[in-house]
Design a protein around this motif. Structure first.
Motif, PDB file in Angstrom:
ATOM      1  N   ALA A  27       0.836  -1.207   0.000  1.00 24.51           N
ATOM      2  CA  ALA A  27       0.000   0.000   0.000  1.00 24.51           C
ATOM      3  C   ALA A  27       0.870   1.256   0.000  1.00 24.51           C
ATOM      4  O   ALA A  27       0.591   2.211  -0.733  1.00 24.51           O
ATOM      5  N   LEU A  67      -3.298   5.462   1.575  1.00 23.96           N
ATOM      6  CA  LEU A  67      -3.935   4.439   0.756  1.00 23.96           C
ATOM      7  C   LEU A  67      -3.948   3.150   1.563  1.00 23.96           C
ATOM      8  O   LEU A  67      -2.947   2.807   2.191  1.00 23.96           O
ATOM      9  N   LEU A 119      -5.106  -1.061   1.333  1.00 28.24           N
ATOM     10  CA  LEU A 119      -5.440  -2.169   0.441  1.00 28.24           C
ATOM     11  C   LEU A 119      -6.022  -3.323   1.252  1.00 28.24           C
ATOM     12  O   LEU A 119      -5.488  -3.676   2.306  1.00 28.24           O
ATOM     13  N   TYR A 142      -9.466  -0.946  -2.785  1.00 26.12           N
ATOM     14  CA  TYR A 142      -8.587   0.213  -2.608  1.00 26.12           C
ATOM     15  C   TYR A 142      -9.360   1.303  -1.880  1.00 26.12           C
ATOM     16  O   TYR A 142     -10.494   1.603  -2.245  1.00 26.12           O
TER      17      TYR A 142
END
Length: 137
Positions: free
Chosen positions: A17, A36, A38, A117
């Protein structure tokens, strides 16, 4: 019945990520992307609840490295998922189904996977579309 689990690397082990976040910030120039996350999503059918619960900690995740969720955690970010189309080979799903079949010594279950995501930051719709295009292609 279809059972679902979300699996995410623990804090400090989210190397994929973090690397993707830096790629998006560098290559796509999306400086507004602040974080971010994941998740691997697994949908499993044709097994019983006890076997699914066992597989969560043995097949779908590594308890030392991963956190599992029965439902997607509440987050204030842009969320989208990418999954294989019907007929496309999904190695992660195939491997999981094989492992469960070996454990249970029964019929092979149906497993589908997706990558979820979650993007954080003040992102425009165009930036989110650029991220989708980047990770899908």
């Amino acid at each position: 019945m279809v059972y679902r689990v979300y699996v995410e690397k623990k804090q400090g082990l989210r190397h994929s990520a973090d690397a993707l976040k830096e790629e998006l910030r560098t290559f796509l120039g999306i400086r507004e992307l602040t974080d971010l996350r994941l998740f691997n999503r697994y949908d499993v059918e044709n097994i019983d609840k006890d076997l699914f619960d066992y597989a969560v900690g043995t097949v779908f995740s590594e308890p030392q490295q991963d956190v599992t969720y029965n439902v997607m955690p509440e987050m204030n970010g842009k969320v989208f998922a990418v999954e294989y189309l019907p007929g496309q080979y999904d190695q992660r799903a195939d491997s999981a189904a094989q492992c469960i079949q070996i454990i249970s010594q029964k019929e092979r279950p149906t497993v589908r996977t997706a990558r979820v995501y979650v993007l954080f930051g003040d992102l425009t719709d165009a930036q989110v579309a650029a991220v989708k295009k980047y990770v899908i292609n």
